[in-house]
Design a protein around this motif. Structure first.
Motif: not given
Lengths: 129, 129
Positions: A40, A43-44, A47, A99, A106-107, A111
């Motif tokens: 996560f 990914l964070d 984005t 991403a 998905r993020h 979140r």
DNA sequence: ACGCATCTTATGCGCTCGCATATAATCGGA
DNA sequence: TCCGATTATATGCGAGCGCATAAGATGCGT
């Protein structure tokens, strides 16, 4: 020494906070979104801007993760189609990571859980610098 | 939301403190005393009183460690002669663990490094409950 | 006394991690 | 241009962790 005891107590307290919060985050993300906390967080990072691609090295910089662990985390995300690697033409040693649309979706979902857990479990006086 | 940003910043800050301190502790204990942080913490629990033996279950209670991880940590310490397992006669499901003399010695030495690292790297305002 | 649910510890398994190293690309000096 | 040092990423490897489960002991209801 009283200061030694106080020092250890602060460390124990920090440990307790970390374990509680990271545990809850891990469980929530894993159970509801099939994502590791590390996945996560990766990914964070991808984005923050909009679809901004970043170099591995750049990513590793502000994550508390070894270079090899990051490489494998990106492997896992790539296998599931949440992230895409691309050659860096300017310096062909480098690798860009971005991403995918699915990854962004998905993020966004994950979140919500992430924030919910922080709101519930992060102690309000945790001002640790 | 400003509060969300603040929340995340507090979490990131907590993460940073945890990683810095636990990393330094781990390296110092490993390099100078051949002990994992987990192994040190286990030994620490066994030398609070004087040579007090404690049950596995009891130990696991205040350590942030799964039951199986604790079992294996005790395995490792026992193989190196720093800890001793003994039957619990009252309830033969239970197992007592106690530090050996060598274990106590090693703990005293390691504790110096432990306190030194905390003094140097634990931020003074880390009051995390 | 028997059987079954419960409790305590140990173990099989797969996962992620960090360290050391391999591979590939770049850069700089002779 | 060529070669060695450096940089960026990937990979082999062993370690520790948690989850699920096994193995052993207890204890309660009948």
């Amino acid at each position: 020494m009283t200061s030694e005891v106080a020092l250890i107590e602060r460390w124990r307290s920090l440990l307790a906070s970390y374990n509680r919060v990271s545990g809850q985050l891990d469980r929530a993300l894993q159970d509801r979104h099939a994502l590791t906390l590390t996945e996560f967080e990766t990914l964070d990072r991808l984005t923050i801007g909009d679809g901004e691609k970043r170099r591995m090295q750049d990513l590793a910089g502000d994550m508390h993760l070894s270079q090899s662990a990051l490489s494998r985390t990106v492997d896992r995300l790539e296998k599931r189609g949440l992230v895409r690697r691309a050659m860096c033409e300017a310096d062909r040693r480098g690798v860009f990571v971005a991403a995918t649309e699915e990854g962004v979706r998905r993020h966004v979902e994950a979140r919500r859980s992430y924030l919910a857990v922080l709101t519930e479990h992060l102690p309000p006086n945790a001002t640790c610098g």
